[in-house]
Design a protein around this motif. Structure first.
Motif, mmCIF file in Angstrom:
data_model
loop_
_atom_site.group_PDB
_atom_site.id
_atom_site.type_symbol
_atom_site.label_atom_id
_atom_site.label_comp_id
_atom_site.label_asym_id
_atom_site.label_seq_id
_atom_site.Cartn_x
_atom_site.Cartn_y
_atom_site.Cartn_z
ATOM 1 N N SER A 130 -11.659 -29.726 46.241
ATOM 2 C CA SER A 130 -11.542 -31.167 46.394
ATOM 3 C C SER A 130 -12.856 -31.925 46.510
ATOM 4 O O SER A 130 -12.883 -33.149 46.380
ATOM 5 N N GLU A 131 -13.966 -31.202 46.754
ATOM 6 C CA GLU A 131 -15.252 -31.894 46.856
ATOM 7 C C GLU A 131 -16.393 -30.918 46.603
ATOM 8 O O GLU A 131 -16.205 -29.707 46.663
ATOM 9 N N GLY A 132 -17.575 -31.462 46.343
ATOM 10 C CA GLY A 132 -18.759 -30.657 46.162
ATOM 11 C C GLY A 132 -19.362 -30.234 47.477
ATOM 12 O O GLY A 132 -18.962 -30.701 48.547
ATOM 13 N N PRO A 133 -20.382 -29.365 47.444
ATOM 14 C CA PRO A 133 -20.943 -28.819 48.679
ATOM 15 C C PRO A 133 -21.671 -29.841 49.533
ATOM 16 O O PRO A 133 -21.763 -29.688 50.747
ATOM 17 N N ALA A 134 -22.175 -30.905 48.907
ATOM 18 C CA ALA A 134 -22.922 -31.915 49.673
ATOM 19 C C ALA A 134 -22.166 -33.215 49.755
ATOM 20 O O ALA A 134 -22.743 -34.260 50.035
ATOM 21 N N ALA A 135 -20.855 -33.192 49.480
ATOM 22 C CA ALA A 135 -20.071 -34.424 49.466
ATOM 23 C C ALA A 135 -19.916 -35.005 50.856
ATOM 24 O O ALA A 135 -20.016 -34.303 51.841
ATOM 25 N N GLU B 98 -12.872 -18.629 58.901
ATOM 26 C CA GLU B 98 -12.147 -18.468 57.634
ATOM 27 C C GLU B 98 -12.500 -19.584 56.654
ATOM 28 O O GLU B 98 -12.624 -19.344 55.441
ATOM 29 N N GLY B 99 -12.695 -20.806 57.169
ATOM 30 C CA GLY B 99 -13.110 -21.901 56.303
ATOM 31 C C GLY B 99 -14.477 -21.651 55.689
ATOM 32 O O GLY B 99 -14.694 -21.875 54.488
ATOM 33 N N GLN B 100 -15.416 -21.183 56.506
ATOM 34 C CA GLN B 100 -16.749 -20.867 56.001
ATOM 35 C C GLN B 100 -16.696 -19.731 54.983
ATOM 36 O O GLN B 100 -17.379 -19.767 53.958
ATOM 37 N N ALA B 101 -15.869 -18.732 55.264
ATOM 38 C CA ALA B 101 -15.755 -17.597 54.347
ATOM 39 C C ALA B 101 -15.189 -18.034 53.000
ATOM 40 O O ALA B 101 -15.634 -17.575 51.944
ATOM 41 N N GLY B 102 -14.222 -18.940 53.034
ATOM 42 C CA GLY B 102 -13.654 -19.441 51.783
ATOM 43 C C GLY B 102 -14.684 -20.162 50.937
ATOM 44 O O GLY B 102 -14.739 -19.983 49.718
ATOM 45 N N ALA B 103 -15.505 -20.991 51.582
ATOM 46 C CA ALA B 103 -16.567 -21.687 50.855
ATOM 47 C C ALA B 103 -17.571 -20.692 50.284
ATOM 48 O O ALA B 103 -18.085 -20.871 49.170
ATOM 49 N N GLY B 104 -17.839 -19.632 51.043
ATOM 50 C CA GLY B 104 -18.766 -18.603 50.566
ATOM 51 C C GLY B 104 -18.238 -17.864 49.354
ATOM 52 O O GLY B 104 -18.973 -17.624 48.383
ATOM 53 N N GLY C 290 -19.239 -19.039 41.625
ATOM 54 C CA GLY C 290 -19.813 -20.093 40.791
ATOM 55 C C GLY C 290 -19.159 -21.438 40.967
ATOM 56 O O GLY C 290 -19.313 -22.320 40.115
ATOM 57 N N LEU C 291 -18.457 -21.624 42.104
ATOM 58 C CA LEU C 291 -17.759 -22.881 42.382
ATOM 59 C C LEU C 291 -18.159 -23.391 43.766
ATOM 60 O O LEU C 291 -17.325 -23.458 44.681
ATOM 61 N N PRO C 292 -19.420 -23.757 43.950
ATOM 62 C CA PRO C 292 -19.865 -24.177 45.288
ATOM 63 C C PRO C 292 -19.134 -25.409 45.784
ATOM 64 O O PRO C 292 -18.937 -26.370 45.039
ATOM 65 N N SER C 293 -18.711 -25.366 47.030
ATOM 66 C CA SER C 293 -18.008 -26.467 47.657
ATOM 67 C C SER C 293 -18.298 -26.414 49.149
ATOM 68 O O SER C 293 -19.159 -25.658 49.603
ATOM 69 N N SER C 294 -17.588 -27.197 49.911
ATOM 70 C CA SER C 294 -17.686 -27.200 51.365
ATOM 71 C C SER C 294 -16.509 -26.430 51.947
ATOM 72 O O SER C 294 -15.536 -26.148 51.245
ATOM 73 N N PRO C 295 -16.546 -26.115 53.257
ATOM 74 C CA PRO C 295 -15.366 -25.502 53.877
ATOM 75 C C PRO C 295 -14.120 -26.379 53.757
ATOM 76 O O PRO C 295 -13.012 -25.852 53.638
ATOM 77 N N SER C 296 -14.287 -27.692 53.759
ATOM 78 C CA SER C 296 -13.134 -28.573 53.547
ATOM 79 C C SER C 296 -12.634 -28.470 52.110
ATOM 80 O O SER C 296 -11.436 -28.331 51.853
ATOM 81 N N GLY C 297 -13.546 -28.550 51.170
ATOM 82 C CA GLY C 297 -13.179 -28.567 49.760
ATOM 83 C C GLY C 297 -12.564 -27.281 49.270
ATOM 84 O O GLY C 297 -11.772 -27.276 48.334
#
Length: 346
Positions: A341-346, A291-297, A303-310
């Protein structure tokens, strides 16, 4: 996804000596505004996410560009160090911390800005690329142990042995002053969001590791809007630190595998955050790795790339079942606030 609904305030024991979180956003805003790289972060109206979630509005407070450090954490440790610098020269200070991610960057950047030194302990699982970013900010980087908790133990030991200043984003019995101030720094982003929002949100989804971000935002949300928004705290099911503590009625350490939501993979809650969220949150949600990965996807496609945490707050919104939507009162007329809360490579 598992959701624990509570009746506020949730009963807790053993936190009598722990302060409630600060709501003094004006104090934090005034000091942060003096930073040369300080700037308000944007609030996006995410129409695509609202359509995907079958709600009226999804608003995204976008912390990916905060002060050039890539996450909301820029408002935390660096703010504490700036408060120290207001009292006098801190060039002889060495700040030490453990970090699973962006908190260490804030410590390193804050120390560098005011001529102090920093030492950041990280677990073996933290990527070399992040260790390099810390070093670029002037930090001495030390690897210690397999988990964040191991690196935190090492940082605590080093602080005691060398007389360094421990600057953790967690809080525990006997250690509350600096994390209390640190969480006050996080109120800046929520104060901005409150001013930027075109309407009161009906729901707020807030991701949590030790809980500092979620608590600071929930505290200000209650001051601004009272009981109106439903506030949902989101954690990985591998690290249910707040969820498990609310169930137990006291602070407990969770157990579980290492989560890919590494910034949220904290097994022990901040006691200040736990106390604050027990009175301000309406529900505690646990999301799976998938679910975390799906949310990031979904966020990336919007148009809002982030990480599963972010994007964990977005992930929880998207993962709601029909029964969970009904229980939380999420309808086609709902207006939802999430924090990126953070970018995809944070």
């Amino acid at each position: 996804m598992d959701i624990l609904h509570i009746t506020r305030p949730a009963p807790l024991v053993g936190l009598e000596d722990i302060p409630l979180p600060s709501a003094d956003a004006p104090r934090a805003q005034a000091l942060v505004a003096r930073c040369p790289v300080a700037a308000e972060t944007p609030l996006h109206t995410a129409t695509a996410l609202a359509t995907e979630a079958f709600v009226q509005d999804v608003w995204i407070k976008d912390e990916r560009g905060r002060m050039g450090l890539g996450s909301f954490k820029a408002l935390g440790a660096a703010y504490v160090i700036a408060c120290d610098a207001q009292k006098g020269d801190i060039s002889a200070n060495t700040y030490v911390t453990a970090s699973a991610g962006n908190h260490g960057m804030s410590v390193a950047a804050g120390a560098k800005a005011f001529g102090a030194s920093s030492v950041v302990y990280i677990a073996e699982s933290v990527p070399d690329s992040f260790a390099a970013r810390l070093a670029e900010q002037g930090a001495k980087v030390v690897r210690a142990g397999e988990t964040y908790e191991d690196s935190l133990d090492a940082a605590n030991t080093a602080a005691a042995e060398h007389g360094w200043i421990l600057l953790s984003d967690g809080s525990w019995h006997g250690y509350t002053e600096r994390p209390h101030r640190l969480m006050e720094g996080y109120t800046v982003l929520m104060a901005e969001a409150i001013a930027q929002l075109p309407d009161t949100p009906t729901h707020i989804f807030l991701q949590a590791g030790v809980g500092g971000l979620a608590c600071a935002c929930a505290t200000l949300a209650r001051h601004a809007w009272g009981a109106a928004p439903r506030i949902v705290v989101v954690e990985p099911d591998a690290a249910p630190a707040l969820h498990g503590s609310i169930v137990a009625g006291e602070a407990v350490e969770s157990t579980g595998p290492v989560s890919e939501m590494g910034r949220l993979d904290c097994k022990m809650p901040s006691l200040i955050a736990l106390k604050g969220l027990a009175q301000d949150a309406d529900a505690f949600a646990l999301i799976s790795e998938a679910e975390g990965q799906a949310g990031a996807g979904v966020a990336m496609v919007a148009g809002l790339p982030s990480s599963p945490s972010g994007a964990a707050g977005v992930a929880a919104l998207m993962a709601l079942s029909e029964a969970q939507r009904e229980a939380l009162g999420v309808t086609a007329q709902s207006r939802v606030l999430c924090i990126l809360s953070e970018g995809p490579a944070a």
